[in-house]
Design an enzyme around this catalytic site. Structure first.
Site, mmCIF file in Angstrom:
data_model
loop_
_atom_site.group_PDB
_atom_site.id
_atom_site.type_symbol
_atom_site.label_atom_id
_atom_site.label_comp_id
_atom_site.label_asym_id
_atom_site.label_seq_id
_atom_site.Cartn_x
_atom_site.Cartn_y
_atom_site.Cartn_z
ATOM 1 N N VAL A 126 0.866 -1.190 0.000
ATOM 2 C CA VAL A 126 0.000 0.000 0.000
ATOM 3 C C VAL A 126 0.901 1.238 0.000
ATOM 4 O O VAL A 126 1.806 1.358 0.819
ATOM 5 C CB VAL A 126 -0.940 0.011 1.222
ATOM 6 N N LYS A 127 0.638 2.126 -0.955
ATOM 7 C CA LYS A 127 1.482 3.327 -1.093
ATOM 8 C C LYS A 127 0.758 4.507 -0.478
ATOM 9 O O LYS A 127 -0.417 4.752 -0.793
ATOM 10 C CB LYS A 127 1.746 3.554 -2.577
ATOM 11 N N VAL A 128 1.460 5.218 0.409
ATOM 12 C CA VAL A 128 0.848 6.374 1.083
ATOM 13 C C VAL A 128 1.797 7.566 0.966
ATOM 14 O O VAL A 128 3.014 7.388 0.966
ATOM 15 C CB VAL A 128 0.564 6.086 2.578
#
Ligand code: G3P
Length: 217
Positions: free
Chosen positions: A82-84
């Site tokens: 998951v990219k944040v």
């Protein structure tokens, strides 16, 4: 050094993957737009194709919503990272999802201090953007070197994922510094094979071979 390919174009990923050049994939909202595909569908296809981590980026800006989006993206496949973005809400999302055992890639990193925060929040990957620093007359590669030194000073296990790579020299320099991963567009990865002396040498070998009148097959 691991190679991630920075695209959501399935054909380009497949071509490099067949050659063993793809250790993972990174996407972002701009790359999803460029692909013209639905994020959930195209990300699933990429995850089916590639064994390594596939970054899929949240687009909410409040932590609760980012966490919910991250959990939804994580359900696509076990190899989702998951990219944040590197905001306080992004760091909170990183900490929550990392504690749940989820791979997290913290993106849009432009300083060593931001990289320290991401590591402390349990990020699997930190993505410093080289090209965008170079664009404003700063030194993107210096940031990679500084993060490498600081992470090594304290034994942070977060992997440095050199991003916003625009040139083959960015790849060479990242390798020299010891970035764990580079993510680059397919075109840059393909250009790594180019050398004018290779072309010139091959031309000369083929010309001489033709004069022998021989065949191998
Ligand atoms: O990996 C991040 C990358 O997609 C950003 O690249 O060239 O848009 O700065 P660029």
């Amino acid at each position: 050094m691991k190679f991630f390919v920075d695209t959501a174009e399935i054909d380009a990923i497949a071509e490099l993957n067949d050659l063993g050049m793809v250790d993972g994939v990174t996407t972002n909202p701009s790359l999803i737009l460029k692909s013209g595909r639905d994020i959930l569908e195209v990300t699933k296809e990429i995850c089916d194709l590639v064994d390594g981590p596939v970054s899929a980026e949240v687009v909410a800006t409040e932590a609760d919503d980012m966490i919910a989006e991250g959990r939804k993206l994580a359900k696509i496949a076990p190899n989702i990272a998951v990219k944040v973005p590197l905001t306080w809400a992004g760091l909170k999302t990183c900490k929550t999802l990392s504690d749940e055992g989820q791979m997290v890639n913290v993106t849009l990193c432009f300083s060593v201090n931001q990289a320290i925060l991401a590591a402390k929040a349990g990020a699997t990957f930190i993505s410093p953007f080289i090209g965008r620093l170079d664009d404003i007359n700063l030194d993107g590669m210096e940031l990679i070197a500084d993060i490498r030194q600081v992470y090594d000073n304290y034994g942070f296990e977060t992997e440095i994922l050199a991003a916003s790579i625009r040139t083959v020299n960015h790849v060479t320099d990242s390798a020299r510094i010891g970035a764990d991963v580079i993510t680059a567009p397919p075109g840059v990865i393909k250009k790594l094979a180019d050398h004018p002396l290779t072309d010139k040498g091959l031309e000369s070998f083929l010309s001489d071979w033709a004069k022998t009148g021989q065949k191998i097959l």
